[in-house]
Design an enzyme around this catalytic site. Structure first.
Site, short mmCIF file in Angstrom:
data_model
loop_
_atom_site.label_atom_id
_atom_site.label_comp_id
_atom_site.label_asym_id
_atom_site.label_seq_id
_atom_site.Cartn_x
_atom_site.Cartn_y
_atom_site.Cartn_z
N TYR A 1 -4.05 -15.52 1.33
CA TYR A 1 -4.21 -14.89 2.64
C TYR A 1 -5.43 -13.97 2.65
O TYR A 1 -6.02 -13.69 1.61
CB TYR A 1 -2.95 -14.12 3.03
CG TYR A 1 -2.74 -12.79 2.32
CD1 TYR A 1 -2.37 -12.75 0.98
CD2 TYR A 1 -2.91 -11.58 2.98
CE1 TYR A 1 -2.17 -11.55 0.32
CE2 TYR A 1 -2.71 -10.37 2.33
CZ TYR A 1 -2.34 -10.35 1.00
OH TYR A 1 -2.16 -9.16 0.36
N ARG B 1 -14.21 -14.74 -0.04
CA ARG B 1 -13.04 -14.53 -0.91
C ARG B 1 -11.95 -15.55 -0.65
O ARG B 1 -11.30 -16.06 -1.56
CB ARG B 1 -12.50 -13.10 -0.75
CG ARG B 1 -11.40 -12.78 -1.77
CD ARG B 1 -11.00 -11.33 -1.76
NE ARG B 1 -10.42 -10.97 -0.48
CZ ARG B 1 -10.10 -9.72 -0.13
NH1 ARG B 1 -10.32 -8.72 -0.96
NH2 ARG B 1 -9.58 -9.46 1.05
N ARG C 1 10.67 -30.16 -2.08
CA ARG C 1 10.52 -29.16 -3.13
C ARG C 1 10.39 -29.79 -4.51
O ARG C 1 11.30 -30.47 -4.98
CB ARG C 1 11.70 -28.19 -3.09
CG ARG C 1 11.54 -27.01 -4.06
CD ARG C 1 12.69 -26.02 -3.95
NE ARG C 1 12.47 -24.88 -4.82
CZ ARG C 1 12.78 -24.88 -6.14
NH1 ARG C 1 13.31 -25.96 -6.68
NH2 ARG C 1 12.56 -23.81 -6.87
N LYS D 1 -6.09 -13.72 -4.08
CA LYS D 1 -5.31 -13.03 -3.03
C LYS D 1 -4.15 -13.93 -2.59
O LYS D 1 -4.20 -14.55 -1.53
CB LYS D 1 -6.22 -12.64 -1.86
CG LYS D 1 -5.58 -11.58 -0.95
CD LYS D 1 -6.61 -10.94 -0.06
CE LYS D 1 -6.01 -10.02 0.99
NZ LYS D 1 -5.35 -8.84 0.45
N GLU E 1 -4.87 -0.69 -9.63
CA GLU E 1 -5.26 -0.54 -8.22
C GLU E 1 -4.03 -0.11 -7.44
O GLU E 1 -2.95 0.07 -8.02
CB GLU E 1 -5.83 -1.85 -7.68
CG GLU E 1 -4.84 -3.01 -7.74
CD GLU E 1 -5.41 -4.33 -7.23
OE1 GLU E 1 -6.30 -4.33 -6.39
OE2 GLU E 1 -4.91 -5.39 -7.70
N LEU F 1 -7.61 -7.05 -7.37
CA LEU F 1 -8.19 -7.84 -6.30
C LEU F 1 -9.60 -7.28 -6.02
O LEU F 1 -9.76 -6.07 -5.87
CB LEU F 1 -7.35 -7.72 -5.02
CG LEU F 1 -7.87 -8.60 -3.89
CD1 LEU F 1 -7.41 -10.04 -4.10
CD2 LEU F 1 -7.43 -8.09 -2.54
N1 PDD Z 1 -4.54 -5.59 1.01
N2 PDD Z 1 -5.86 -4.65 -3.79
C1 PDD Z 1 -4.78 -5.27 -3.32
C2 PDD Z 1 -3.68 -5.61 -4.27
C3 PDD Z 1 -4.69 -5.59 -1.94
O1 PDD Z 1 -3.60 -6.23 -1.47
C4 PDD Z 1 -5.76 -5.23 -1.08
C5 PDD Z 1 -5.74 -5.57 0.38
C6 PDD Z 1 -6.87 -4.58 -1.62
C7 PDD Z 1 -8.05 -4.18 -0.79
O2 PDD Z 1 -8.80 -5.31 -0.41
P1 PDD Z 1 -9.66 -5.32 0.93
O3 PDD Z 1 -10.59 -4.15 0.86
O4 PDD Z 1 -10.36 -6.61 0.90
O5 PDD Z 1 -8.68 -5.19 2.07
C8 PDD Z 1 -6.89 -4.31 -2.98
C9 PDD Z 1 -4.44 -6.01 2.39
C10 PDD Z 1 -5.12 -5.11 3.34
C11 PDD Z 1 -2.99 -6.28 2.72
O6 PDD Z 1 -2.33 -6.89 1.89
O7 PDD Z 1 -2.54 -5.90 3.77
#
Ligand code: PDD
Length: 286
Positions: free
Chosen positions: A33, A52, A100, A149, A182, A207
């Site tokens: 996503y 990405r 499945r 992601k 993170e 990520l």
């Molecule tokens: N989350 N690290 C993780 C584990 C994340 O899920 C996200 C983003 C980020 C930041 O990435 P970016 O700057 O590209 O949004 C770092 C999104 C916003 C979410 O899951 O809602």
């Protein structure tokens, strides 16, 4: 309110939108996503989000649901039909629906594509930034490919829930050596006593955030010193400032970690400055 959702070629009313019960995203989290900020009705850093997205698809050998150009049109149409000026766009691609079975399905399986957009209350978000958020640390129990992601977000759900129970708005995940990887849905940053920004380098443990990447551009433009290295929870507790980055909050000040105030216990001056000028370097789509 989300009014219209794009699902596999159709724009459907929110209540009627759905995917197959044997979608592999549903059964195996076999899906990726993106979340993209919408500002003034336009997409922020679309190119980096699309880069990405394509990388995530490639790493998992999920077919591209359509060309980048076509996807761009879908995203704009979703923003337009939902009349969003300030909000978030959510895009999910799964390997598709099939009976499945763990290995990839044989033959031509069409990837599932879902795109929706939601309004964000800007005043509320700004109030949150002005107050700063509380963070609680949690063990990082995720897998070894956090650079992709995927929608395999149960560890993040559990960490956020535990953080919420501790009165915090974000969880900072900590590896077995005591280093912060993170946030559960954000990248983690601190500012040391000399004013140097510290954030973990990209790799399999985090990520590669789009907001993180754009902030790096801003730091070099502003000649703000940066060290990309892992930092411990102890270092974070002793930091002058701390913040997180994500598409949903851009640069969001952190004012406490495990209830210990960071610096003055208020949003840091450098953090607030970076927040206020962030969009000067971010790409805004047409
Ligand atoms: N989350 N690290 C993780 C584990 C994340 O899920 C996200 C983003 C980020 C930041 O990435 P970016 O700057 O590209 O949004 C770092 C999104 C916003 C979410 O899951 O809602």
């Amino acid at each position: 309110m989300t009014r219209v959702v794009y699902v596999n070629g159709r724009y459907l009313p929110y209540a009627e939108a759905g995917v197959h019960v044997e979608d592999r995203g549903f059964q195996f989290a076999d899906a990726i996503y993106e979340v993209c900020e919408i500002r003034d009705g336009r997409l922020v850093d679309e190119t980096r989000h699309m880069d990405r997205l394509e990388r995530s698809l490639g790493e998992l050998a999920i077919a591209k649901p359509m060309s980048r150009r076509a996807l761009g049109l879908v995203m704009r149409e979703v923003v337009r039909r939902n009349r969003i000026r300030t909000g978030l766009l959510y895009l999910q691609v799964t390997r598709g629906a099939a009976p499945r079975d763990f290995p990839f399905p044989q033959g031509d399986v069409t990837p599932t594509l879902v795109c929706l957009a939601r309004r964000v209350d800007d005043a509320k978000r700004e109030a949150r930034a002005a107050a700063g958020i509380a963070v609680a640390t949690q063990p990082d129990i995720r897998w070894a490919r956090c650079d992709i992601k995927t929608v395999m977000l149960l560890p993040a759900v559990l960490a956020k829930e535990a953080a919420a129970g501790a009165g915090a708005q974000e969880a900072w995940l900590v590896d077995s050596a005591g280093f912060v990887t993170e946030g559960a849905s954000s990248n983690a940053w601190i500012v040391d006593g000399a004013g140097t920004l510290i954030t973990r380098p990209t790799g399999n443990a985090i990520l590669p955030g789009v907001t993180r990447r754009t902030l790096l551009d801003l730091l070099s433009r502003e000649k703000i010193p940066l060290t990309e290295r892992a930092f411990t929870v102890e270092e974070a507790l002793a930091a002058r400032e701390a913040f997180i980055t994500s598409a949903s909050g851009t640069v969001m000040p952190v004012v406490s970690i495990n209830k210990v105030p960071i610096g003055s216990g208020h949003p840091g001056t450098l953090t607030l400055r970076l927040r206020s000028i962030f969009h000067q370097v971010a790409e805004l789509s047409h």
